[in-house]
Design an enzyme around this catalytic site. Structure first.
Site, PDB file in Angstrom:
ATOM      1  N   GLU A 129      49.348   7.077  47.936  1.00  0.00           N
ATOM      2  CA  GLU A 129      48.670   6.488  49.180  1.00  0.00           C
ATOM      3  C   GLU A 129      49.171   5.088  49.547  1.00  0.00           C
ATOM      4  OE1 GLU A 129      44.326   6.558  48.994  1.00  0.00           O
ATOM      5  OE2 GLU A 129      44.370   8.297  47.716  1.00  0.00           O
ATOM      6  N   GLU A 183      41.045   9.029  41.236  1.00  0.00           N
ATOM      7  CA  GLU A 183      40.153   7.912  41.287  1.00  0.00           C
ATOM      8  C   GLU A 183      39.279   8.320  40.326  1.00  0.00           C
ATOM      9  OE1 GLU A 183      39.735   6.305  45.425  1.00  0.00           O
ATOM     10  OE2 GLU A 183      41.079   4.760  44.562  1.00  0.00           O
TER      11      GLU A 183
HETATM   12  C1  GAL Z   1      41.797   5.398  48.274  1.00  0.00           C
HETATM   13  C2  GAL Z   1      41.414   6.774  47.972  1.00  0.00           C
HETATM   14  C3  GAL Z   1      41.062   7.589  49.237  1.00  0.00           C
HETATM   15  C4  GAL Z   1      40.234   6.915  50.618  1.00  0.00           C
HETATM   16  C5  GAL Z   1      41.196   5.550  50.564  1.00  0.00           C
HETATM   17  C6  GAL Z   1      40.637   4.456  51.545  1.00  0.00           C
HETATM   18  O1  GAL Z   1      41.469   4.559  47.404  1.00  0.00           O
HETATM   19  O2  GAL Z   1      42.066   7.542  47.060  1.00  0.00           O
HETATM   20  O3  GAL Z   1      40.111   8.546  49.104  1.00  0.00           O
HETATM   21  O4  GAL Z   1      39.019   6.372  49.902  1.00  0.00           O
HETATM   22  O5  GAL Z   1      41.126   4.568  49.420  1.00  0.00           O
HETATM   23  O6  GAL Z   1      40.604   5.016  52.879  1.00  0.00           O
END
Ligand code: GAL
Length: 992
Positions: A505, A429
């Site tokens: 993620e 990010e």
């Molecule tokens: C993503 C980020 C993570 C964490 C997650 C939400 O956008 O890469 O570090 O913030 O969201 O828990």
């Protein structure tokens, strides 16, 4: 075979100094530092001496970076009035200052590279003697990780300074060492220009949080070495080439190899994979040192639009792992690292993304040893710039390029020899920018053997895999078909469409959930392009605290008085802060199981006759597993044995006949086959007998619904008091059940509210509906019950009600119809929505309260853990028993939890075995707790909940799904609970 050039460029790592005359102090100028040695491969040890400097140091905290002069660095400085501090550690977790949590916002004004005047600065001093057998000569001082900027002196001599918190830094110090009384002085600033590059979603925790050590580097010791070990799946041969400076010899006894550095040898080998982590022990001998090698042969490629290892597509069953310990923060010891990995392996997890920085290097050694695919991510995130349209983003500002390249180098050089690492990730990010491209070009040149990952650039211009976070199922499906929305640039679009896809993620594991895992897995198993992903995230970052009474609770953002914070968003893991698995981990284990056990051919009545066993692994056959069956009737075992399963290669399947139904088990109730795949032998990560996968197959015998038989009881009125029907007594005015079998209770009443989960609350930035907000707006947390009629017939009591919140004209007409026969009291509930229901219902069922002494729950249905409509894959049908207190799931922020799904019947009993039984028709969700939902809704921490005198029971006909909206898609349509006509029944009886 890899193509890493023979040696890393040996130019000084900080060739580019900050533009002269910027006037900024070293901690604010954007350069990575000064005086530090170029990075090199990390290894646990060699025959060259090492001295750990970890232990108790002296420590002084100042509020500003310039509050004190540097006199403390002088060896004779008197530090006797200073505090003691454990290194490695974070001073804010040792009683000096406080931790702070923000997700994306920088906790200081954004004015790169400047930082605020309030810049907590920790001066550290360590006094040490060299051991008697210390060899003398060249040596380096090694720092494994310091957050965020360190300036270092040894024996009064300044060595330099560095940034890059989760990266190694070394100084040449041999000439400064003395046999006794050495003094190492380190000044650490919490904030530096580096902080702008370290905006990961986690606690801000300054300090020397990884080990500090002294390494003898005798003349002729390896300046650096690189192991290149590829595998050719067509020939079954591995090619080894080890380079080092200076050169030497490499031996690998098990392969009969003895070769010069730089020389290649190709021999038959067993390849390294996460499923079969074969490591060959070897040794690199250079004139001044012998370095142990652990060699894994594997080749990673992107070809045919797929990410392949050793010629095969792999499926990533991954998690994102931050380094975290509830007491020690990011100072994570070896025991904790191993524990994480054993837990992962035991839960069928085969991949880790080291979000969002290179982990302690010992962690990667364990990944090599135990077998996990690793995405090693650089220590880089500038997410906070996204809040201002990325203005001033360091990754697009040439002033920061040396720092970015330094970070890339420190990661790749330190970690290059680990077979477990299959992808390098540029960071997380950061938006887009030239700096990222510069990092990518350098990494490609330095290590063409590993593809690159970065999620933040949708064009994928600098990456080799297409990666998204939190994409909805429908989008994943489109990508799976290679039919995603095109990019504006046709050439980039064509390139991206040919790339493999992963979710770096997904399935945000915050609080109760994540829901929808099974549906993702189906996509990963259907579309070869979708190669799995990494659940966000492994662990809740709750910091351990105690009440004055000694009860443990876990702190989250805001609990340290932070002005700016993101609350419990830091608690979104599959394991609780103490590493106890949450129900989400049990669910993930079941959903991603590498072997699927399903009903095969059906016999009469839908009974399974065969079992289909699919090997979903990418490399290994099933020979490591044995398949055990049991035959259960009404939850009791009537037979058990082992299935003969033929060899099944990776990706293949077989169908095996089930044994004959055991004679003793014929008739008598609902019957199931349970087939479990367990480890045949001990492995490095679990003992023989450990369950890897399971399936339940219907044995065709359905349960008989409990419909009370015998003569219907007659409704009586006891002396103008309650109405009596069988074992039940009812308030004559409200029609509510007030006692059963002589025991007082608060009778069942319709209930639609649940204490919102984090996924119900949904993240503030989510577009579209946020369920909990809608529910509150609709008033579902404050519905009222109006009794329209209590009709006592001859043998039926009918109570007609209208259930609705204030201020609206929609409602649920609810009719309770009570009958009794032979000591059984039956309730039929009919619910009819009226008006326009604008929202789905959180739950639909009845709530009642009974005496708190009924503390033991037994049930037949889904268990042993909790399960909701989209999180119940891990629940199997069985007979379960747990104290009511153990039914609770201690989510760090209290919320709806603990429902057991598909329950046929449940009992609650006292210590003497007497109590209450509930049979449901159809199956129901069963929940019991010692506090009300209102109390659960209001609680902020687990210690806010105190057991009352009553047990609150929820008997739910239905629940709304859980979804993943705390940071991702909401509840899928098939798991939504819309207001609609519904009917369900419960039969109550006493247990004697
Ligand atoms: C993503 C980020 C993570 C964490 C997650 C939400 O956008 O890469 O570090 O913030 O969201 O828990």
């Amino acid at each position: 075979m890899t193509g890493i050039p023979r040696h890393a460029p040996r130019t000084a790592s900080h060739a580019v100094e900050p533009p002269p005359g910027t006037g900024l102090p070293y901690f604010e100028d954007p350069s990575p530092g000064r005086g530090v040695l170029p990075p090199r491969a990390w290894y646990a040890g060699s025959d060259a001496a090492r001295l750990s400097l970890d232990g108790t140091w002296r420590f002084r905290l100042s509020e500003r970076a310039d509050a004190e002069d540097a006199a403390f660095a002088r060896p004779d400085f008197d530090d006797s009035s200073w505090a003691e501090l454990r290194v490695p550690g974070h001073w804010v977790l040792a009683g000096h200052g406080a931790p702070a949590y923000t997700n994306t916002a920088y906790p200081f004004p954004v004015d790169p590279p400047r930082v605020p005047d309030e810049n907590p600065t920790g001066d550290h001093r360590c006094r040490f003697d060299l051991p008697a057998d210390w060899p003398g000569g060249p040596a380096v001082l090694h720092f494994g990780g310091v957050e965020s900027c360190a300036r270092v002196w040894l024996n009064g001599q300044e060595l330099g300074h560095f940034k890059g918190s989760r990266l190694p830094h070394e100084f040449a110090v041999g000439q400064l060492l003395r046999p006794r009384g050495n003094v190492l002085a380190v000044r650490v600033h919490q904030w530096s220009s580096g902080s702008y590059l370290e905006d990961q979603d986690q606690w801000w925790l300054p300090g020397i949080f990884r080990g500090v050590s002294l390494h003898s580097r005798p003349d002729g010791a390896a300046v650096d070495h690189a192991v290149h070990a590829g595998f050719d799946h067509l020939t079954g041969r591995g090619t080894l080439c080890v380079t080092s400076e200076p050169g030497g010899r490499v031996t690998v006894p098990a392969l009969g190899l003895d070769l010069a550095t730089g020389e290649r040898a190709t021999v038959p080998v067993l390849p390294w994979t996460a499923e079969t982590p074969v490591l060959y022990d070897g040794e690199l001998t250079v004139p001044g040192e012998r370095i142990p090698l652990r060699i894994g042969f594997r080749t990673v490629r992107v070809e045919d639009g797929l990410l392949k290892v050793n010629g095969r597509r792999i499926l990533l069953r991954g998690v994102n792992r931050h380094e975290f310990h509830p007491r020690d923060g990011r100072a994570v010891g070896p025991g904790t690292m191993r524990r994480d990995l054993l837990l992962m392996k035991r839960h069928n997890i085969n991949a880790v993304r080291t979000s969002h920085y290179p982990p302690h290097p010992a962690f990667l050694e364990l990944c090599d040893e135990l077998g996990l695919w690793v995405v090693d991510e650089c220590d880089l995130e500038t997410h906070g710039f996204g809040r201002q349209e990325w203005r001033g983003n360091p990754v697009d500002d040439p002033r920061w390029e040396p720092a970015l390249l330094d970070r890339a180098r420190r990661m790749v050089e330190r970690d290059k020899n680990h077979p477990s690492i299959i992808l390098w990730s540029l960071g997380n990010e950061c938006g887009t920018g030239r700096g990222l491209s510069a990092m990518a070009s350098w990494m490609r040149r330095r290590d063409p053997s590993r593809p690159l990952h970065y999620e933040g650039d949708r064009s994928c211009a600098d990456t080799d895999v297409y990666s998204l976070m939190y994409a909805e199922h429908a989008e994943v499906e489109r990508i799976g078909r290679r039919a995603e929305e095109p990019l504006a640039d046709a050439a980039l679009d064509a390139r991206r469409r040919e790339l493999p896809f992963l979710l770096c993620e997904y399935a945000h594991a915050m609080g109760n959930g994540p829901g929808g895992l099974s549906e993702y897995q189906r996509l990963f198993e259907t579309y070869r392009r979708c190669q799995g992903g990494f659940v966000w995230e492994w662990i809740d970052h709750g910091l351990r605290r105690r009440t004055p009474q000694g009860e443990v609770w876990y702190a989250y953002g805001g609990d340290f008085g932070e002005e700016l914070h993101d609350g419990n968003f830091v608690c979104d893991g599959l394991v609780f802060p103490d590493r106890v698995p949450s129900p989400g981990l049990a669910e993930l284990k079941k959903v991603v199981e590498p072997v699927r056990i399903e009903a095969g051919g059906e016999g009469p009545g839908g009974a399974a006759r065969t079992v289909r066993i699919r090997n979903l692994q990418d490399f290994a056959d099933l020979s490591a597993l044995v398949f055990r069956w049991t035959y259960e009737v009404a939850g009791e075992e009537y037979g058990a044995g082992t299935l003969a399963v033929p060899e099944v290669t990776a990706g293949a399947e077989t169908e095996v006949p089930l044994p004959a139904v055991p004679d003793a088990g014929r008739g008598g109730g609902e019957a199931w086959w349970t087939v479990r795949a367990v480890l045949a032998d001990d492995t490095a990560w679990a003992a023989a007998g450990h369950e890897v996968a399971w399936g339940q197959l219907p044995a065709g015998i359905r349960r008989a619904p409990v419909v009370p038989s015998g003569t219907a009881a007659v409704v009586r009125r006891a002396d103008g008091g309650p109405l009596v029907l069988g074992p039940g007594a009812f308030d004559a005015v409200t029609g509510r059940l007030v006692s059963l079998g002589g025991s007082a209770l608060t009778g069942p009443q319709l209930d639609v509210w649940r204490a919102p989960t984090d996924n119900d609350e949904a993240a503030a930035w989510q577009a579209g509906p946020r369920p909990a907000t809608e529910w509150r707006r609709a008033g579902l947390d404050r519905v009222r019950h109006r009794v329209d009629a209590v009709d006592a017939g001859r043998d039926t009591l009918v109570v007609r009600t209208r259930v609705a919140p204030a201020g609206v004209d929609f409602a649920l007409r609810t009719v309770y119809r009570w009958t009794a026969r032979a000591g059984l009291l039956r309730l039929e509930v009919a619910v009819e929505p009226v008006g326009d229901w604008p929202v789905p219902l959180p739950r639909l069922g009845v709530r009642m309260a009974v005496c708190g002494s009924l503390g033991l729950a037994r049930w037949f249905g889904g268990g042993p853990g909790e399960g909701y409509p989209d999180t119940r894959a891990a629940c199997r049908v069985g007979r379960w028993e747990l104290p009511v207190d153990a039914l609770q799931t201690p989510y760090v922020r209290p919320q709806e939890n603990g429902a057991r799904p598909d329950v046929r019947w449940a009992t609650l009993t006292r210590a003497d075995g007497t109590g209450l039984r509930i049979d449901g028709e159809p199956d129901f969700f069963f929940t019991a707790r010692r506090w009300s939902d209102a109390e659960l809704t209001a609680a902020r921490h687990t210690t806010d909940l105190t057991p009352g005198e009553l047990l609150w029971l929820h008997l739910d006909h239905a629940q709304h799904g859980i979804g993943s909206r705390s940071c991702g898609p909401g509840v899928l349509p098939q798991h939504r609970l819309e207001a609609a006509p519904a009917g369900f029944a419960f039969t109550f009886s006493t247990v004697r």
